[in-house]
Design a protein around this motif. Sequence first.
Motif, PDB file in Angstrom:
ATOM      1  N   ASN A  44      52.038  36.632  40.475  1.00  0.00           N
ATOM      2  CA  ASN A  44      50.969  37.548  40.879  1.00  0.00           C
ATOM      3  C   ASN A  44      50.584  38.431  39.702  1.00  0.00           C
ATOM      4  OD1 ASN A  44      50.951  36.657  43.597  1.00  0.00           O
ATOM      5  ND2 ASN A  44      52.716  37.939  44.046  1.00  0.00           N
ATOM      6  N   TYR A  45      49.282  38.580  39.512  1.00  0.00           N
ATOM      7  CA  TYR A  45      48.763  39.322  38.369  1.00  0.00           C
ATOM      8  C   TYR A  45      47.620  40.224  38.846  1.00  0.00           C
ATOM      9  CZ  TYR A  45      51.020  35.195  36.419  1.00  0.00           C
ATOM     10  OH  TYR A  45      51.912  34.178  36.153  1.00  0.00           O
ATOM     11  N   ALA A  46      47.337  41.255  38.090  1.00  0.00           N
ATOM     12  CA  ALA A  46      46.237  42.151  38.431  1.00  0.00           C
ATOM     13  C   ALA A  46      45.476  42.526  37.173  1.00  0.00           C
ATOM     14  CB  ALA A  46      46.742  43.407  39.130  1.00  0.00           C
ATOM     15  N   VAL A  47      44.156  42.411  37.242  1.00  0.00           N
ATOM     16  CA  VAL A  47      43.281  42.903  36.182  1.00  0.00           C
ATOM     17  C   VAL A  47      42.622  44.166  36.717  1.00  0.00           C
ATOM     18  CG1 VAL A  47      41.358  42.378  34.645  1.00  0.00           C
ATOM     19  CG2 VAL A  47      42.854  40.528  35.439  1.00  0.00           C
ATOM     20  N   VAL A  48      42.903  45.301  36.088  1.00  0.00           N
ATOM     21  CA  VAL A  48      42.382  46.593  36.545  1.00  0.00           C
ATOM     22  C   VAL A  48      41.377  47.109  35.521  1.00  0.00           C
ATOM     23  CG1 VAL A  48      42.951  48.949  37.232  1.00  0.00           C
ATOM     24  CG2 VAL A  48      44.543  47.087  37.745  1.00  0.00           C
ATOM     25  N   VAL A  49      40.159  47.386  35.992  1.00  0.00           N
ATOM     26  CA  VAL A  49      39.106  47.901  35.118  1.00  0.00           C
ATOM     27  C   VAL A  49      38.626  49.228  35.683  1.00  0.00           C
ATOM     28  CG1 VAL A  49      36.912  47.406  33.985  1.00  0.00           C
ATOM     29  CG2 VAL A  49      38.393  45.513  34.697  1.00  0.00           C
ATOM     30  N   VAL A  50      38.651  50.267  34.851  1.00  0.00           N
ATOM     31  CA  VAL A  50      38.167  51.590  35.244  1.00  0.00           C
ATOM     32  C   VAL A  50      36.984  51.948  34.365  1.00  0.00           C
ATOM     33  CG1 VAL A  50      38.731  54.028  35.507  1.00  0.00           C
ATOM     34  CG2 VAL A  50      40.468  52.304  35.994  1.00  0.00           C
ATOM     35  N   PRO A  66      32.124  38.302  36.236  1.00  0.00           N
ATOM     36  CA  PRO A  66      32.521  37.508  35.060  1.00  0.00           C
ATOM     37  C   PRO A  66      34.038  37.306  34.944  1.00  0.00           C
ATOM     38  CG  PRO A  66      31.651  39.654  34.392  1.00  0.00           C
ATOM     39  CD  PRO A  66      31.342  39.490  35.837  1.00  0.00           C
ATOM     40  N   ILE A  67      34.817  38.326  35.317  1.00  0.00           N
ATOM     41  CA  ILE A  67      36.283  38.175  35.250  1.00  0.00           C
ATOM     42  C   ILE A  67      36.747  37.164  36.287  1.00  0.00           C
ATOM     43  CG2 ILE A  67      38.494  39.350  35.579  1.00  0.00           C
ATOM     44  CD1 ILE A  67      37.246  41.856  34.406  1.00  0.00           C
ATOM     45  N   GLN A 114      38.692  37.541  25.716  1.00  0.00           N
ATOM     46  CA  GLN A 114      37.434  36.895  25.319  1.00  0.00           C
ATOM     47  C   GLN A 114      36.227  37.577  25.969  1.00  0.00           C
ATOM     48  OE1 GLN A 114      37.305  32.644  25.762  1.00  0.00           O
ATOM     49  NE2 GLN A 114      39.278  32.325  24.771  1.00  0.00           N
ATOM     50  N   LEU A 115      36.444  38.146  27.154  1.00  0.00           N
ATOM     51  CA  LEU A 115      35.344  38.783  27.879  1.00  0.00           C
ATOM     52  C   LEU A 115      35.084  40.221  27.434  1.00  0.00           C
ATOM     53  CD1 LEU A 115      36.092  37.599  31.524  1.00  0.00           C
ATOM     54  CD2 LEU A 115      34.073  37.003  30.186  1.00  0.00           C
ATOM     55  N   ARG A 116      36.039  40.832  26.741  1.00  0.00           N
ATOM     56  CA  ARG A 116      35.948  42.264  26.433  1.00  0.00           C
ATOM     57  C   ARG A 116      34.603  42.646  25.813  1.00  0.00           C
ATOM     58  NH1 ARG A 116      40.456  45.735  26.334  1.00  0.00           N
ATOM     59  NH2 ARG A 116      42.409  44.695  26.885  1.00  0.00           N
ATOM     60  N   ILE A 123      34.262  51.615  29.266  1.00  0.00           N
ATOM     61  CA  ILE A 123      35.465  51.294  30.039  1.00  0.00           C
ATOM     62  C   ILE A 123      36.632  52.115  29.495  1.00  0.00           C
ATOM     63  CG2 ILE A 123      37.169  49.480  30.490  1.00  0.00           C
ATOM     64  CD1 ILE A 123      34.870  47.492  30.646  1.00  0.00           C
ATOM     65  N   VAL A 124      37.293  52.868  30.371  1.00  0.00           N
ATOM     66  CA  VAL A 124      38.409  53.699  29.923  1.00  0.00           C
ATOM     67  C   VAL A 124      39.750  53.010  30.172  1.00  0.00           C
ATOM     68  CG1 VAL A 124      37.132  55.830  30.289  1.00  0.00           C
ATOM     69  CG2 VAL A 124      38.561  54.947  32.127  1.00  0.00           C
ATOM     70  N   MET A 125      39.756  51.966  30.977  1.00  0.00           N
ATOM     71  CA  MET A 125      40.998  51.226  31.202  1.00  0.00           C
ATOM     72  C   MET A 125      40.658  49.767  31.503  1.00  0.00           C
ATOM     73  SD  MET A 125      43.917  51.512  34.215  1.00  0.00           S
ATOM     74  CE  MET A 125      44.448  53.158  33.791  1.00  0.00           C
ATOM     75  N   LEU A 126      41.331  48.875  30.793  1.00  0.00           N
ATOM     76  CA  LEU A 126      41.235  47.436  31.078  1.00  0.00           C
ATOM     77  C   LEU A 126      42.632  46.866  30.869  1.00  0.00           C
ATOM     78  CD1 LEU A 126      39.806  44.835  31.733  1.00  0.00           C
ATOM     79  CD2 LEU A 126      38.954  44.717  29.384  1.00  0.00           C
ATOM     80  N   ASP A 127      43.365  46.761  31.958  1.00  0.00           N
ATOM     81  CA  ASP A 127      44.765  46.346  31.891  1.00  0.00           C
ATOM     82  C   ASP A 127      44.972  45.050  32.655  1.00  0.00           C
ATOM     83  OD1 ASP A 127      45.573  48.454  30.389  1.00  0.00           O
ATOM     84  OD2 ASP A 127      46.408  49.621  32.047  1.00  0.00           O
ATOM     85  N   VAL A 128      45.834  44.207  32.088  1.00  0.00           N
ATOM     86  CA  VAL A 128      46.290  43.015  32.794  1.00  0.00           C
ATOM     87  C   VAL A 128      47.787  43.167  32.994  1.00  0.00           C
ATOM     88  CG1 VAL A 128      46.451  40.499  32.789  1.00  0.00           C
ATOM     89  CG2 VAL A 128      44.513  41.624  31.675  1.00  0.00           C
TER      90      VAL A 128
END
Length: 1019
Positions: A44-50, A66-67, A114-116, A123-128
């Motif tokens: 299980n994984y999570a991509v969090v974008v703020v 896109p993600i 690659q999408l960044r 974006i202040v947070m982009l965590d995987v």
Amino acid sequence: MKLPEIALKNRMFVLTVVALAVFVGFRSFKTMPRAEDPFLSTPNYAVVVVLPGMSPEDMEELVADPIEEAMDELDDITEIRTEISNGLAIINVEASFGIDYDDKYDDIVGEVNQLRQTLPSGIVMLDVTQFKPEDMVVVRQYALVSEGASYAQLYDEAERFEDLLNQSELVKKVEIEASPEERVRISLDFRKMANLGVNLSQVAGVLSGNNVNIPGGEIKSGTMSFNVKSSGKYGSLDEIRNTAIGAHEGKIVYLRHIAEVGHAYEDQRWIARYGAKKSIFVTVTQKKGGNIMTLAGDLDKKEANFSEKLPVSISLETAFDQAPAVKGRLDEFVVNLVQGIVLVGVIILVFLGWRPALVVMVVIPLSILLAITVLNFSGYALQQISIASLVIALGLLVDNGIVVIENIVRFRRDGYTLAEAAAKGTGEVGYSIISSTLTTVLAFAPLAFMASGPGVFLRSMPLTVIYVLTASLILALTFTPIMARKILKQKGEIKTPVVSRHLEKLIEKFYAPALRFALRKGWVVLGSGIITLLGALSLFPSIGVSFFPTADKPMLLISADHPYTRNILHTDSTMRFIGSVLDTMDYVDSYVTNAGHGNPQVYYNRQPEEYKSYHGEALVNFKEWDPDKFYATLANLRKTFADYPDAKITFSELKNGAPFEAPIEVMIMGKDLEVLRKISFDIEKIVDESEGTLDVANPLANAKTDIKVNINRDKAALLNVSLLDIDKTVRAGLGGLRIDDVSMDVDNEEYPLIIRMPFDGKNTVEDFGKMYVTNRMGRHIPLSQLAVVEFEQDYAQINHYNTERNTAVTANVTNPDKTKAITEAIIPKLDAYDWPDGYRYRMGGEYESQTESFGDLGTLLFVAMVLIFAVLVLQFRSVSQPLIIFSAIPLAVSGSFVALYLTNWSFSFFAFIGFISLVGIVVNNSIILVDYTNQLMESGMAKTNAITTAAHRRFTPIVLTTLTTILGLLPLTLSGTSLWSPLGWTLIGGMISSTLLTLLVVPILYQWFTKGRKDLAEA
């Protein structure tokens, strides 16, 4: 069977190996990791974008879509769930079990990287993150508390504490949470900028360009060489203030002319309190493979050292500590294990006498130590699953020793020397105990390969049982005859214990006549067994079906969800009111509240909510686990907050097993959000009116009011203003635009460099009138001339399931044991609903997890039975005799269901595990009975005589092994824990009924289906 003879001839070698194994076992026991629950590793994984300030629709189109598309193109992805709200997108990705989880994490990170460049700026947070509880679940949560200290002071002390804690070799990581980020804020005055001819892009470009440090190269002079330094990065606030931005009317415009520069905090997104006082959290996670008790001692010392040097205005409190719970739970299981050993020892002593009992009892610790050694090398810890598995295996592991020692004693009574009795007694039952052990192992083995979250959670259980049984089998065939030869009497008559003599009389008085009647009137006995089975099956609807039980912890999570327009200060006000109620309760030991974020993760299957201004959560610690007090307090809290205005307050106990959204979850699929919203209202009503539901939630029930900047595109085009410049101006003015990171020489700390309009307290609608945009000719135009500010209702949250739009109506239940029944009562109503074309529903939540897991268990039960049957066919070279042996399984069902019904436990996931285990256990008695009957017939005895003789001689070991299994389980079963009691009663009930009926039914079936053997014997 030659192995016992070989062991007896090589006694010193066997004893040396056993002694070495004991030494290694003790070392393993001392050094093994300790934990409360297994260390899970799941796909299980999570991509969090703020991205603060962006609407859910824009987050969906520009970020989530896109993600999701990139994730969907990866192999082995089974499910993608996305939750999109104002400025936040959380894309949860689930992959197939059995793959390399770390490799898949690398694949996901690669796709996101690659999408960044294509994702929006700001974006202040982009965590995987990968869901690894050993990385995320805190073992201790500290709170640095103060009424008057600033966040900067609290953070400085937290950093000092962090450095101290990181010195421990057992600490994986320390995190400081709920502390607002300090930054360098450049508050731009847009009107001054317009007057001085400076635009936003110009300021951003100059600041970014000046904050670089490019090496100037190297210059050689004679024998010397010198590095050339260029201007370098910013090192102080004055350097930033004195940055030349441009020129106006022949004068240099410095940044200080158009902006205020200073330290400030980010807009607070998480407000934490310990009790009623402001705090920030310091959380500690443990390295995998560490001992939590050792870590706890180390943390205590560092905590005491740190607290001595704290300022008077700041205190250090413990908000959560896992170690006491782990110690209490492990101590409880160890006590259960010791109690089980004592009960088993007493039974063996009473039935066999002290010398045979001593032989069997020595095997118990040896088997456990051997199993712990293998378990340690397999990478598992001592935790509630593995220790409870030792308790489960306790009664089983002595079975082999009992059968062997009882047979040795019988040969000794028949006049054989002790050496001959040890060899012959062990050899005669060798194949039968190998077969019976193998059948039990095969019942547990498929559980070790269960490919799901629950399977990963309980994997150490089947492995522990398998290791213990394998060790006990090896010891029974090698070590037990050696011990028997040394400990049993060399000379004189072997006395039969008093209880065994009375048992012999009972056999002659009751069992022998009953057996003769059964052999004459088989259909009567068999019919009675069938009626008993049907009666037990009729109890199943009353028993009910449940999934994983609650964790029986003195902790409670209280969530408060407000309308989506509520800000974090309003949420904090609600949490403080909840705290004021908790302060009046004597049963409450301590509590922390969180506004804008969930509490840090303190349990392996409970992930916190990410940044949501309208969400709050309290973690409540009670003084002790007292079910009566706990549920009375919970009922009181539900009543108190039932009608709380402006927030839905819900309560969650910690629960074992894999995580799911809610007990009841109706997922509604479709494209149009307005249609989904209309349907969700109808489904919400259906769920709310269903009996047994509470806390019904519908994300689309409440619309969110936004302020929309309605741009006049024609006017913008006429004035040569790009829409991008307008968006950047609004973003920089209100939310802040991050330019770079700067390092201050005074403290050598890095801070984000943010530009925005002057900000004190909160933004207002009037702030839009202060903004200017610059057109392509450099003219500064008030934003108010190009756009109108309007209030607009919008969707607060958008959900996706496997890239498709959906919403979910969720609910809790009044009785967790009735979740399946409540859900199945709702499904016909959903089927009868008039669904528009292109719209459908899917049941999620506990029902989906339970259906999948129970389906897996059903498959494993079938696999176990096929494997056991195949082994029996190979052993007996017959199909009919394995079927005779399998008659014990339906006989066991009767007792299991009756036991669950009488003790008021539901048929839970672990009860199902107990039933699968039972399949391998209950056939053992049948194997012993059938195998010995075959041996007697092969020696020339007529079939009926062989049946009665075998039943008479094997009655004592069958009853004894059943008693030891039951008594070994009894302490764990009577502990009253919702995790283990259903499993224990399933096994105990099944063992009782199968043993009683096997002693009659198996002889009947043997007589009916072995006619060829009778003819051969009587020829």
